[in-house]
Motif scaffolding. Structure first.
Motif, PDB file in Angstrom:
ATOM      1  N   PRO A  10       0.808  -1.237   0.000  1.00  0.00           N
ATOM      2  CA  PRO A  10       0.000   0.000   0.000  1.00  0.00           C
ATOM      3  C   PRO A  10       0.839   1.284   0.000  1.00  0.00           C
ATOM      4  O   PRO A  10       0.437   2.280  -0.603  1.00  0.00           O
ATOM      5  CB  PRO A  10      -0.828  -0.107   1.283  1.00  0.00           C
ATOM      6  N   GLU A  11       1.983   1.288   0.631  1.00  0.00           N
ATOM      7  CA  GLU A  11       2.823   2.485   0.665  1.00  0.00           C
ATOM      8  C   GLU A  11       3.359   2.807  -0.732  1.00  0.00           C
ATOM      9  O   GLU A  11       3.394   3.960  -1.154  1.00  0.00           O
ATOM     10  CB  GLU A  11       3.988   2.289   1.655  1.00  0.00           C
ATOM     11  N   LYS A  14       0.482   4.265  -2.749  1.00  0.00           N
ATOM     12  CA  LYS A  14       0.255   5.665  -2.379  1.00  0.00           C
ATOM     13  C   LYS A  14       1.284   6.574  -3.036  1.00  0.00           C
ATOM     14  O   LYS A  14       0.959   7.647  -3.534  1.00  0.00           O
ATOM     15  CB  LYS A  14       0.339   5.831  -0.860  1.00  0.00           C
ATOM     16  N   ARG A  15       2.535   6.154  -3.019  1.00  0.00           N
ATOM     17  CA  ARG A  15       3.608   6.960  -3.602  1.00  0.00           C
ATOM     18  C   ARG A  15       3.420   7.122  -5.107  1.00  0.00           C
ATOM     19  O   ARG A  15       3.543   8.219  -5.647  1.00  0.00           O
ATOM     20  CB  ARG A  15       4.968   6.317  -3.280  1.00  0.00           C
ATOM     21  N   VAL A  17       0.593   6.840  -6.825  1.00  0.00           N
ATOM     22  CA  VAL A  17      -0.601   7.654  -7.067  1.00  0.00           C
ATOM     23  C   VAL A  17      -0.272   9.131  -6.877  1.00  0.00           C
ATOM     24  O   VAL A  17      -0.670   9.980  -7.680  1.00  0.00           O
ATOM     25  CB  VAL A  17      -1.766   7.207  -6.154  1.00  0.00           C
ATOM     26  N   ALA A  18       0.492   9.449  -5.833  1.00  0.00           N
ATOM     27  CA  ALA A  18       0.878  10.841  -5.591  1.00  0.00           C
ATOM     28  C   ALA A  18       1.744  11.363  -6.739  1.00  0.00           C
ATOM     29  O   ALA A  18       1.577  12.509  -7.174  1.00  0.00           O
ATOM     30  CB  ALA A  18       1.627  10.948  -4.266  1.00  0.00           C
TER      31      ALA A  18
END
Length: 71
Positions: A10-11, A14-15, A17-18
């Motif tokens: 998940p991390e 998130k990275r 997607v950002a």
């Protein structure tokens, strides 16, 4: 042989997607800048004395052609 794609943690998701959102934001900013540059160039062309001259000449030619056809 295991060719199954690995699901990222998940991390990492998130990275990524950002990062993608930031790239999209940068493209939006670039598109806005290009739109403004195009609008400025179009305004310069519309207000150019050369454009006014060419439009006047084109109108005279169109009127002359119209007069020839109606004769």
């Amino acid at each position: 042989m295991n060719n199954q794609p690995r699901i990222p943690d998940p991390e990492t998701i998130k990275r990524h997607v950002a990062q993608l959102r930031e790239v999209c934001r940068q493209y939006d900013a670039l598109n806005l800048l290009l739109d403004e540059a195009i609008a400025s160039a179009e305004a310069d062309i519309r207000n150019s004395p050369l454009t006014a001259y060419r439009l006047g000449k084109a109108k005279r030619v169109a009127v002359e052609e119209g007069a020839k056809e109606s004769s």
